[in-house]
Design a protein around this motif. Sequence first.
Motif, PDB file in Angstrom:
ATOM      1  N   ASP A  73      -0.327   4.338   0.693  1.00 35.01           N
ATOM      2  CA  ASP A  73      -0.822   5.290   1.678  1.00 35.01           C
ATOM      3  C   ASP A  73      -1.543   4.559   2.802  1.00 35.01           C
ATOM      4  OD1 ASP A  73      -3.272   4.569   0.532  1.00 35.01           O
ATOM      5  OD2 ASP A  73      -3.482   6.424  -0.581  1.00 35.01           O
ATOM      6  N   GLU A  74      -1.816   5.268   3.876  1.00 37.41           N
ATOM      7  CA  GLU A  74      -2.431   4.659   5.052  1.00 37.41           C
ATOM      8  C   GLU A  74      -3.830   4.129   4.784  1.00 37.41           C
ATOM      9  OE1 GLU A  74      -2.275   7.168   8.478  1.00 37.41           O
ATOM     10  OE2 GLU A  74      -0.139   7.563   8.236  1.00 37.41           O
ATOM     11  N   ASP A  75      -4.533   4.740   3.854  1.00 32.57           N
ATOM     12  CA  ASP A  75      -5.902   4.327   3.548  1.00 32.57           C
ATOM     13  C   ASP A  75      -5.948   3.146   2.586  1.00 32.57           C
ATOM     14  OD1 ASP A  75      -6.848   6.383   5.167  1.00 32.57           O
ATOM     15  OD2 ASP A  75      -6.850   7.809   3.494  1.00 32.57           O
ATOM     16  N   ALA A  76      -4.805   2.695   2.118  1.00 25.60           N
ATOM     17  CA  ALA A  76      -4.705   1.582   1.166  1.00 25.60           C
ATOM     18  C   ALA A  76      -5.541   1.840  -0.078  1.00 25.60           C
ATOM     19  CB  ALA A  76      -5.091   0.262   1.830  1.00 25.60           C
ATOM     20  N   GLU A  77      -5.536   3.100  -0.526  1.00 28.59           N
ATOM     21  CA  GLU A  77      -6.266   3.449  -1.752  1.00 28.59           C
ATOM     22  C   GLU A  77      -5.394   3.300  -2.988  1.00 28.59           C
ATOM     23  OE1 GLU A  77      -8.216   7.189  -1.513  1.00 28.59           O
ATOM     24  OE2 GLU A  77      -9.312   6.651   0.296  1.00 28.59           O
ATOM     25  N   GLN A  78      -4.080   3.356  -2.802  1.00 29.64           N
ATOM     26  CA  GLN A  78      -3.165   3.180  -3.920  1.00 29.64           C
ATOM     27  C   GLN A  78      -2.186   2.066  -3.577  1.00 29.64           C
ATOM     28  OE1 GLN A  78      -1.557   7.189  -4.519  1.00 29.64           O
ATOM     29  NE2 GLN A  78      -2.591   7.132  -6.502  1.00 29.64           N
ATOM     30  N   PHE A  79      -1.921   1.242  -4.578  1.00 30.87           N
ATOM     31  CA  PHE A  79      -1.034   0.105  -4.390  1.00 30.87           C
ATOM     32  C   PHE A  79       0.143   0.189  -5.349  1.00 30.87           C
ATOM     33  CE2 PHE A  79      -5.176  -1.232  -2.942  1.00 30.87           C
ATOM     34  CZ  PHE A  79      -4.888  -1.854  -1.743  1.00 30.87           C
ATOM     35  N   ALA A 139       0.854  -1.185   0.000  1.00 31.95           N
ATOM     36  CA  ALA A 139       0.000   0.000   0.000  1.00 31.95           C
ATOM     37  C   ALA A 139       0.890   1.235   0.000  1.00 31.95           C
ATOM     38  CB  ALA A 139      -0.907  -0.007   1.214  1.00 31.95           C
TER      39      ALA A 139
END
Length: 77
Positions: free
Chosen positions: A58-64, A56
Motif C-alpha cells: 500500500d501507499e503508506d508502506a504499512e504492509q509488505f 510495499a
Amino acid sequence: MRIPVYVQIVIGSVRMPISKIVGLTRGSIIPLDRKVGDLVDVVVNDRTVARGEVVALDEDAEQFAIAVREVIGANES
C-alpha cells in the motif's frame, strides 16, 4: 495440497558472540550480510525455494510482501 508448511523470508543473517547479544537494547542495530536491493531468500521447511524482492502493498508502506524474482531448482539450493 492442504498440507501446511513453514515459510520464512530471510532478509539476512549475522554471527554474533553471546556477549553482544545480551548487550542488545531497544534501538540496537544489527548489521546483516545483505545490502539494500539484494534479493531475500524464501525458505520452505528449511529449504530455499525462491528469491524475491520486498515490496510495499500500500501507499503508506504499512504492509509488505515478497515479489518472487527467481525460483530455485532442486539441484541449485
